[in-house]
Design a protein around this motif. Structure first.
Motif, PDB file in Angstrom:
ATOM      1  N   ARG A 180       0.822  -1.224   0.000  1.00 63.48           N
ATOM      2  CA  ARG A 180       0.000   0.000   0.000  1.00 63.48           C
ATOM      3  C   ARG A 180       0.847   1.261   0.000  1.00 63.48           C
TER       4      ARG A 180
ATOM      5  N   SER B 121      -3.012  -2.419  -4.824  1.00 60.54           N
ATOM      6  CA  SER B 121      -3.269  -1.809  -3.524  1.00 60.54           C
ATOM      7  C   SER B 121      -2.437  -0.564  -3.254  1.00 60.54           C
TER       8      SER B 121
ATOM      9  N   ARG C 257      -1.283   2.853  -2.615  1.00 60.69           N
ATOM     10  CA  ARG C 257      -1.969   4.123  -2.359  1.00 60.69           C
ATOM     11  C   ARG C 257      -1.001   5.304  -2.321  1.00 60.69           C
ATOM     12  N   SER C 258       0.254   5.042  -1.894  1.00 56.54           N
ATOM     13  CA  SER C 258       1.217   6.126  -1.717  1.00 56.54           C
ATOM     14  C   SER C 258       2.578   5.707  -2.256  1.00 56.54           C
TER      15      SER C 258
ATOM     16  N   ALA D 118      -4.960   2.657  -7.940  1.00 59.23           N
ATOM     17  CA  ALA D 118      -5.488   3.096  -6.647  1.00 59.23           C
ATOM     18  C   ALA D 118      -4.632   4.199  -6.018  1.00 59.23           C
TER      19      ALA D 118
ATOM     20  N   GLU E  11      -3.129   7.375  -4.562  1.00 55.50           N
ATOM     21  CA  GLU E  11      -3.723   8.619  -4.055  1.00 55.50           C
ATOM     22  C   GLU E  11      -2.680   9.698  -3.821  1.00 55.50           C
TER      23      GLU E  11
ATOM     24  N   LYS F 293      -7.865   8.533  -8.596  1.00 48.59           N
ATOM     25  CA  LYS F 293      -7.843   8.722  -7.142  1.00 48.59           C
ATOM     26  C   LYS F 293      -6.680   9.595  -6.684  1.00 48.59           C
TER      27      LYS F 293
END
Length: 194
Positions: free
Chosen positions: A117, A137, A139-140, A162, A164, A185
């Motif tokens: 993630r 997965s 996100r960062s 995904a 962000e 996203k």
């Protein structure tokens, strides 16, 4: 119990070893391995090697390797032990002075791609290709002084739907960057060229 003390006890006590092996979060750096109160006379690489070998076969959820001033001679074997399916947070900061470590894309295998993630890489070479596959997965993503081109990063981003948050800090090989429109996203982007 602090990580440093837990690692030492696990190296000495068979009874404590089982509970140490189940610890899913590992932050390994000079501050953790050697406190200011205790002058550390051991080789940090040997300490990290013992900790990760005792952790072999256990899912590590968070791995932070901040190796400034620590030899990276065993880095490939450490990563093969710790970066497995189930890892969610992975930070790798090898030595700053000379960027020599080439992070293999194969490290992000199918299972790892599905669970990771947060990915933070610094002071290394990372050359992702289309064969890397989707990072479902992720996100960062934070890249600090990483040798990566704009095309390689665009390829990586197109597989991270995904995502962000994206931070680029001192990645001087990036001359231009196309952020794919499929990153719907992505709400935070920071870029520093120092």
């Amino acid at each position: 119990m602090p990580l440093r003390d837990a690692a030492r006890v696990a190296c000495l006590s068979h009874a404590f070893l089982h509970s140490w092996r189940c610890r899913p979060n590992l932050t390994l750096n000079k501050d953790v391995l050697c406190s200011k109160e205790h002058e550390c006379k051991e080789n940090f690489s040997d300490i990290i090697d013992r900790i990760l070998n005792k952790h072999s076969g256990i899912v590590v959820k968070i791995l932070k390797l901040e190796l400034d001033g620590i030899s990276c001679r065993c880095l490939n074997s450490w990563l093969r032990i710790a970066v497995k399916p189930g890892i969610e947070v992975f930070t790798l900061m090898p030595r700053r002075r000379k960027i020599k470590y080439n992070l293999p894309c194969s490290l992000l295998s199918d299972g790892v791609r599905n669970s990771i993630r947060y990915l933070e890489l610094g002071f290394c070479v990372f050359r992702p290709t289309a064969e890397l596959g989707p990072l479902r997965s992720l996100r960062s993503l934070h890249l600090r002084a990483v040798h990566i081109t704009g095309d390689e990063l665009a390829c990586l981003l197109s597989n991270a739907l995904a995502l962000e948050k994206l931070i680029l800090d001192g990645c001087k090989e990036i001359i231009y960057l196309k952020i794919p429109c499929v990153l719907q996203k992505l709400s935070y982007f920071e870029c520093f060229w120092l």
